[in-house]
Motif scaffolding. Sequence first.
Motif, PDB file in Angstrom:
ATOM      1  N   GLU A  96       5.010   2.698 -12.122  1.00 58.75           N
ATOM      2  CA  GLU A  96       5.959   1.634 -11.879  1.00 58.75           C
ATOM      3  C   GLU A  96       5.714   1.180 -10.310  1.00 58.75           C
ATOM      4  O   GLU A  96       5.771  -0.101 -10.255  1.00 58.75           O
ATOM      5  N   ASP A  97       5.603   2.044  -9.402  1.00 59.33           N
ATOM      6  CA  ASP A  97       5.505   1.378  -8.066  1.00 59.33           C
ATOM      7  C   ASP A  97       4.296   0.632  -8.031  1.00 59.33           C
ATOM      8  O   ASP A  97       4.061  -0.372  -7.255  1.00 59.33           O
ATOM      9  N   PHE A  98       3.206   1.051  -8.678  1.00 59.66           N
ATOM     10  CA  PHE A  98       1.695   0.711  -8.793  1.00 59.66           C
ATOM     11  C   PHE A  98       2.033  -0.939  -9.331  1.00 59.66           C
ATOM     12  O   PHE A  98       1.413  -1.636  -8.843  1.00 59.66           O
ATOM     13  N   GLU A  99       2.599  -0.833 -10.374  1.00 60.22           N
ATOM     14  CA  GLU A  99       2.584  -2.176 -10.958  1.00 60.22           C
ATOM     15  C   GLU A  99       3.561  -3.018 -10.088  1.00 60.22           C
ATOM     16  O   GLU A  99       3.002  -4.371 -10.106  1.00 60.22           O
ATOM     17  N   GLN A 100       4.543  -2.770  -9.438  1.00 62.13           N
ATOM     18  CA  GLN A 100       5.104  -3.728  -8.570  1.00 62.13           C
ATOM     19  C   GLN A 100       4.510  -3.932  -7.478  1.00 62.13           C
ATOM     20  O   GLN A 100       4.550  -5.108  -7.049  1.00 62.13           O
ATOM     21  N   GLU A 101       3.437  -3.145  -6.807  1.00 56.17           N
ATOM     22  CA  GLU A 101       2.635  -3.699  -5.655  1.00 56.17           C
ATOM     23  C   GLU A 101       1.722  -4.726  -6.340  1.00 56.17           C
ATOM     24  O   GLU A 101       1.183  -5.825  -5.592  1.00 56.17           O
ATOM     25  N   SER A 102       1.000  -4.509  -7.541  1.00 57.79           N
ATOM     26  CA  SER A 102       0.104  -5.215  -8.011  1.00 57.79           C
ATOM     27  C   SER A 102       0.876  -6.772  -8.489  1.00 57.79           C
ATOM     28  O   SER A 102       0.104  -7.594  -8.075  1.00 57.79           O
ATOM     29  N   ASP A 103       1.867  -6.658  -8.858  1.00 55.45           N
ATOM     30  CA  ASP A 103       2.671  -7.679  -9.325  1.00 55.45           C
ATOM     31  C   ASP A 103       3.087  -8.653  -8.054  1.00 55.45           C
ATOM     32  O   ASP A 103       2.608  -9.926  -8.232  1.00 55.45           O
ATOM     33  N   ALA A 104       3.326  -8.111  -7.040  1.00 56.64           N
ATOM     34  CA  ALA A 104       3.927  -8.667  -5.984  1.00 56.64           C
ATOM     35  C   ALA A 104       2.476  -9.379  -5.396  1.00 56.64           C
ATOM     36  O   ALA A 104       2.608 -10.603  -4.958  1.00 56.64           O
ATOM     37  N   PHE A 105       1.542  -8.807  -5.168  1.00 60.52           N
ATOM     38  CA  PHE A 105       0.225  -9.221  -4.657  1.00 60.52           C
ATOM     39  C   PHE A 105      -0.110 -10.286  -5.417  1.00 60.52           C
ATOM     40  O   PHE A 105      -0.609 -11.410  -4.884  1.00 60.52           O
ATOM     41  N   LEU A 106      -0.310 -10.238  -6.710  1.00 57.53           N
ATOM     42  CA  LEU A 106      -0.743 -11.342  -7.549  1.00 57.53           C
ATOM     43  C   LEU A 106      -0.047 -12.410  -7.359  1.00 57.53           C
ATOM     44  O   LEU A 106      -0.637 -13.735  -7.554  1.00 57.53           O
ATOM     45  N   ARG A 107       1.287 -12.440  -7.328  1.00 59.72           N
ATOM     46  CA  ARG A 107       2.065 -13.629  -7.428  1.00 59.72           C
ATOM     47  C   ARG A 107       2.244 -14.191  -6.015  1.00 59.72           C
ATOM     48  O   ARG A 107       3.190 -15.329  -5.789  1.00 59.72           O
ATOM     49  N   SER A 108       1.451 -13.644  -5.008  1.00 59.75           N
ATOM     50  CA  SER A 108       1.926 -14.131  -3.547  1.00 59.75           C
ATOM     51  C   SER A 108       0.592 -14.442  -2.658  1.00 59.75           C
ATOM     52  O   SER A 108       0.527 -15.482  -1.927  1.00 59.75           O
ATOM     53  N   ALA A 109      -0.413 -13.797  -3.118  1.00 66.88           N
ATOM     54  CA  ALA A 109      -1.791 -13.819  -2.479  1.00 66.88           C
ATOM     55  C   ALA A 109      -2.545 -15.199  -2.917  1.00 66.88           C
ATOM     56  O   ALA A 109      -2.462 -15.440  -3.726  1.00 66.88           O
ATOM     57  N   GLN A 110      -3.294 -15.497  -1.919  1.00 65.76           N
ATOM     58  CA  GLN A 110      -3.875 -16.805  -1.803  1.00 65.76           C
ATOM     59  C   GLN A 110      -5.239 -16.533  -2.188  1.00 65.76           C
ATOM     60  O   GLN A 110      -6.063 -15.686  -1.364  1.00 65.76           O
ATOM     61  N   HIS A 111      -6.232 -17.305  -2.782  1.00 62.69           N
ATOM     62  CA  HIS A 111      -7.561 -17.359  -3.039  1.00 62.69           C
ATOM     63  C   HIS A 111      -7.979 -17.785  -1.548  1.00 62.69           C
ATOM     64  O   HIS A 111      -7.691 -18.722  -0.976  1.00 62.69           O
ATOM     65  N   PRO A 112      -9.055 -17.029  -0.831  1.00 61.94           N
ATOM     66  CA  PRO A 112      -9.417 -17.290   0.424  1.00 61.94           C
ATOM     67  C   PRO A 112     -10.135 -18.790   0.603  1.00 61.94           C
ATOM     68  O   PRO A 112     -10.313 -19.132   1.579  1.00 61.94           O
ATOM     69  N   THR A 113     -10.824 -19.491  -0.410  1.00 62.45           N
ATOM     70  CA  THR A 113     -11.534 -20.664  -0.428  1.00 62.45           C
ATOM     71  C   THR A 113     -11.173 -21.896  -1.162  1.00 62.45           C
ATOM     72  O   THR A 113     -11.076 -22.820  -1.062  1.00 62.45           O
ATOM     73  N   LEU A 114     -10.622 -21.459  -2.290  1.00 61.10           N
ATOM     74  CA  LEU A 114      -9.907 -22.558  -3.361  1.00 61.10           C
ATOM     75  C   LEU A 114      -8.560 -23.039  -2.892  1.00 61.10           C
ATOM     76  O   LEU A 114      -8.251 -24.106  -3.603  1.00 61.10           O
TER      77      LEU A 114
END
Length: 280
Positions: A96-114
């Motif tokens: 559950e904690d791993f999924e929460q971290e993955s979900d938060a990252f994917l919904r907030s992080a930006q692609h470095p060039t696009l």
Amino acid sequence: MSDAVPIDERVAVFDNDGTLWCEKPMPIQLDFILRRLVAMAEAKPELQERQPWKAAFERDYGWFGKLMADHYAGDDTNVRTLAGGILAAYEGISVEDFEQESDAFLRSAQHPTLERGYLETAYAPMVELLGYLEANGFSNYIASGGGRDFMRPISNDVYGIPRERVIGSASTFEYTSDEHGGTVRHKAEADYLDDGPQKPIRIWSRIGRRPLLAAGNSNGDIPMLDFTQHPDKASLRLLVLHDDAEREFDYTGGAEQALERADTSGWTVVSVKNDWATVF
């Protein structure tokens, strides 16, 4: 129609990185992992002299680029080194904690060039294809070398693919019982890397059928595309060709053998530059 394929045989499988969403300048999950490795190296300076923490801490992306090139050339020495770091990075974390971290990252992080969020780097034509297949009775699956549990939190929102249809690489788990229902945690042991010959194995293990359609973009997808051939019914094997440096990226590294096979085996090659009016 008397020759229509029965609904339960309508199965399609898709690689993820480079097929459903962007994988350059590095796979999205690698960005997620690097941030964790850097944090570990900052907390324990002795790790800064060991790979893969050293490369992550020094932002030595060339080491990771060479790792991927070596992998597609058949040398997994550094892949095993990276895998050891990944497994150590998440040892003991609950699912559950791993999924929460993955979900938060994917919904907030930006692609470095696009200049867009990672969830906005899904390829619009592929998402449209997924929707078309679903509307015509197909069950769509992801069969990726990326982490199964990394993709599950967002697979339905981005692709319309429910989490139970995500096939990907995984670590082993352990269960600890308690009065609150117990906990499943990641162990520092690889279960399998869902790439190359493992893809047909995992597809059959999960689905119990050969797909009618498969889509990939790299040498690691060749066995999956081969497995989609049927002696008695039509099938479609798609290979995405990244050839649009202006709108996305232009590269064939890691896909050389797949492109040769596409030519000799009659696979359908989809050119990002020539066949997609819209990329994202």
